[in-house]
Design a protein around this motif. Structure first.
Motif, short mmCIF file in Angstrom:
data_model
loop_
_atom_site.label_atom_id
_atom_site.label_comp_id
_atom_site.label_asym_id
_atom_site.label_seq_id
_atom_site.Cartn_x
_atom_site.Cartn_y
_atom_site.Cartn_z
N LEU B 239 -7.16 8.23 11.74
CA LEU B 239 -8.30 8.02 10.86
C LEU B 239 -7.84 7.67 9.45
O LEU B 239 -8.43 6.80 8.80
N ILE B 240 -6.78 8.34 9.00
CA ILE B 240 -6.28 8.04 7.65
C ILE B 240 -5.84 6.59 7.56
O ILE B 240 -6.16 5.88 6.60
N VAL B 241 -5.12 6.13 8.60
CA VAL B 241 -4.69 4.74 8.60
C VAL B 241 -5.89 3.80 8.64
O VAL B 241 -5.93 2.77 7.96
N ALA B 242 -6.90 4.18 9.42
CA ALA B 242 -8.10 3.35 9.50
C ALA B 242 -8.76 3.21 8.13
O ALA B 242 -9.17 2.12 7.73
N VAL B 243 -8.86 4.33 7.41
CA VAL B 243 -9.47 4.28 6.08
C VAL B 243 -8.66 3.38 5.16
O VAL B 243 -9.21 2.55 4.43
N ALA B 244 -7.32 3.50 5.23
CA ALA B 244 -6.48 2.67 4.37
C ALA B 244 -6.68 1.19 4.68
O ALA B 244 -6.69 0.35 3.77
N LEU B 245 -6.86 0.87 5.96
CA LEU B 245 -7.05 -0.54 6.33
C LEU B 245 -8.35 -1.09 5.77
O LEU B 245 -8.44 -2.26 5.43
N THR B 246 -9.37 -0.23 5.66
CA THR B 246 -10.65 -0.71 5.13
C THR B 246 -10.58 -0.96 3.63
O THR B 246 -11.49 -1.55 3.07
N VAL B 247 -9.51 -0.48 2.98
CA VAL B 247 -9.43 -0.67 1.54
C VAL B 247 -9.43 -2.15 1.17
O VAL B 247 -10.06 -2.55 0.19
N GLY B 248 -8.78 -2.98 1.97
CA GLY B 248 -8.79 -4.42 1.71
C GLY B 248 -10.21 -4.94 1.70
O GLY B 248 -10.62 -5.74 0.85
N PHE B 249 -10.98 -4.45 2.64
CA PHE B 249 -12.36 -4.87 2.76
C PHE B 249 -13.21 -4.34 1.60
O PHE B 249 -14.10 -5.00 1.09
N LEU B 250 -12.85 -3.10 1.19
CA LEU B 250 -13.53 -2.48 0.06
C LEU B 250 -13.32 -3.31 -1.21
O LEU B 250 -14.24 -3.55 -1.99
N LEU B 251 -12.09 -3.80 -1.39
CA LEU B 251 -11.78 -4.59 -2.58
C LEU B 251 -12.54 -5.91 -2.55
O LEU B 251 -13.13 -6.32 -3.56
N ALA B 252 -12.53 -6.58 -1.39
CA ALA B 252 -13.26 -7.84 -1.28
C ALA B 252 -14.74 -7.61 -1.52
O ALA B 252 -15.40 -8.38 -2.23
N GLY B 253 -15.27 -6.51 -0.96
CA GLY B 253 -16.68 -6.20 -1.15
C GLY B 253 -17.00 -5.95 -2.60
O GLY B 253 -18.07 -6.34 -3.09
#
Lengths: 285, 314
Positions: B239-253
């Protein structure tokens, strides 16, 4: 990593009956295709024709979805804009595939330093948000129809290439490819006749998934004013335009997003259906 | 363990190096001369020559790269073409707003997606799972800025519960700052939630197939206990890795959400930088977004290694 990779890695859904998915997904896409292709013909308006007496008209018998700040018919503009958006999305996915599929096949099959070098470049693309890569490319060439297509294609290929590569690695050393090798098949023959056909289901599913992202990112670029430029309409540029009067005339901003939602939903549902049918291993857990 | 952490950190080095090359090359491939871009086409040739010399544009590229990299490492990103101010000064002003928005969005996303993903994963195939998965599918197809527009129209203009847009620094008026944060953070959080929920559900479903889970069931533990004590615990590292992966998407968003709500963060510099062809600015933004993503992911991998010894072996 970007959204593309996240979804590519994890798309799975519960094992629901497929019948309704085909109906809903196919229905949405069919309906929107009809809207885009036939819409402008039956509305009878020129998408770029202004009519200053009919500015900001609400939906009516003359203008089914109303008009914008220059009195242009929104129904027509949304249909024509949809063609533009779909053209960009299809072009971008074709470009990404044209780069990613050969590259993924080669790196996956050959391995070695070619693989290492290409995959490090791919890693790099994973570190920058896809939208930012696309924006950077728009920055180089200036916003236009062809730049948007190019930018999205170039932003997407790395995710696709990595996926193809790992799929190739998965089948490269299976018994049947070994068998081909034993009877003396050459490298190209094995890639073309043995590996590529095995990958087809994955390729079909992934191009579909990418298409959905291309539509969303076209809209994103358009929203930032970096996509198709006025007076031409695309779903992205319609949204960008609607921002100027979202407080006084919210209607336009509200309906401009609906076709995007419906098309992407339809595409994603069809991707699920295709995955279930074609690629059972990658299908629902 | 130390070896594992060291290896993770070392793996990030070529990535950061590649990122710097890419950002450096970006400004070099622009059609036309950077000096002309800065001074305009009809500028004094003598001035052009002096600026070329000053910027070191006549030196070989690797020397230019090294001196540029040296500057970047000391926090000097050059002057903005547009405002003639140091890019780093502009960025320093903008970073707090972006971080606040990103953290707010992440919090909203986690609060929605983690419970939903866990619930769907634990009760796979149930009606609740179908509803959550269906909502995820619709969420994935919803353009974030459109969702933000709808929320703004509904919560700010129709109901009048929240201010529609703007920004006040936290140290000036904390209450107003938070009120203004709600809509953008909600939009960003709802935009990333479908991805997070999917990744969470997958993590739980995959963990469910592990032998330790089968063993816990074989011991006769109630399904609730199995879910809470075994499945959840084993899922946390992924889950931690999953959250980290979404950070790229968070930045684009955040780029789009900042634009929509007039939130004065780094994201607004992106669109402005591109329309104004402010290349040093775009270059710096690429570097910063890339570095944030790489650092977050290295931290996530280290955490994963700390919690899950099996990961350390790979």
């Amino acid at each position: 990593m970007s959204a593309v990779a996240v979804v590519a890695a994890t798309t799975d859904g519960p094992r629901v009956k497929r019948g309704w998915k085909v109906i809903v997904g196919g229905g949405l896409l069919g309906f929107l295709a009809l809207f885009m292709l036939v819409g402008p013909l039956i509305s009878g308006y020129d998408p770029n024709a202004t009519d200053l007496d009919a500015r900001f008209a609400g939906p009516s018998a003359q203008h089914w979805l109303g008009t914008d700040d220059l009195g242009r018919d929104l129904f027509t503009r949304m249909a024509v804009g949809g063609r533009m958006t779909m053209l960009i999305a299809l072009g971008a996915v074709a470009l990404a595939s044209a780069i990613a599929i050969p590259l993924g096949l080669l790196t996956g099959y050959l391995g070695g330093w070619v693989d290492l070098a290409v995959m490090r470049v791919v890693d790099l693309f994973f570190a920058i948000p896809t939208l930012l890569v696309a924006i950077g490319i728009v920055g180089l060439f200036g916003p236009s129809f062809s730049t948007t297509l190019l930018a999205l294609g170039l932003a997407f290929w790395p995710f696709y290439a990595r996926l193809v590569r790992s799929a190739v690695v998965g089948v490269r050393d299976l018994a049947y490819t070994d068998a081909a090798r034993v009877i003396g098949a050459g490298r190209w023959r094995i890639i073309r006749k043995e590996i590529l056909p095995a990958l087809l289901p994955l390729l079909i599913v992934q191009t579909t998934v990418l298409l959905g992202f291309a539509v969303l990112d076209e809209a994103g670029l358009g929203f930032l004013g970096l996509g198709v430029q006025p007076p031409d309409a695309s779903w992205g540029s319609l949204l960008a335009q609607s921002r100027g009067f979202v407080l006084s005339h919210p209607w336009i901003g509200v309906i401009a997003g609906v076709p995007i939602l419906l098309v992407v939903l339809g595409i994603n549902i069809m991707a699920d259906v295709l995955r279930d049918r074609l690629d059972p291993q990658g299908a629902s857990t | 363990m130390v070896q594992y952490i060291a290896r993770r950190l070392l793996l990030a080095v070529p990535l950061l190096f590649g990122l710097s090359i890419l950002a450096f090359a970006y400004v070099r491939v622009i059609p036309g001369d950077p000096v002309t871009a800065m001074l305009g086409v009809n500028s004094d040739p003598e001035l052009v020559a002096r600026l070329r010399d000053q910027l070191g544009l006549d030196e070989p590229w690797y020397q230019q790269y090294l001196s540029w990299l040296g500057n970047v490492l000391t926090g000097d990103f050059g002057l903005s073409y547009r405002s003639r101010m140091p890019v780093s000064d502009i960025l320093v002003d903008r970073i707090p707003a972006t971080l606040e928005l990103a953290l707010g969005g992440l919090l909203v996303g986690l609060l929605i997606a983690i419970p939903a993903g866990l619930y769907a994963g634990f009760r796979r195939g149930s009606r609740a799972d179908n509803v959550i998965t269906g909502a995820t599918l619709v969420g994935l197809a919803t353009p974030g800025f459109w969702l933000g527009t709808l929320l703004m129209l509904l919560l700010a203009l129709q109901l009048g519960w929240l201010p529609s847009q703007g920004y006040v620094p936290f140290d000036v008026d904390p209450a107003q700052n938070l009120r203004l944060l709600v809509l953008p953070a909600l939009t960003l959080g709802l935009a990333i939630a479908p991805y997070l929920a999917r990744l969470t559900r997958t993590a739980v479903v995959e963990t469910g197939g592990e032998p330790s889970v089968a063993y816990a069931r074989a011991q006769g533990l109630p399904e609730r206990t199995v879910a809470r004590t075994v499945v959840l615990r084993i899922s946390i590292p992924s889950l931690i890795v999953a959250v980290a992966l979404t950070v790229g998407f968070l930045l684009a968003g955040s780029i789009i959400v900042e634009e929509l709500f007039n939130w004065p963060g780094m994201g607004r510099l992106v669109a402005a930088g591109v329309s104004e062809r402010d290349y040093p600015m775009i270059q710096a933004l690429m570097l910063i977004y890339g570095v944030i993503f790489i650092v977050v992911n290295v931290i996530a991998e280290v955490l994963q290694g700390l919690m899950d010894p099996r990961v350390r072996l790979t």
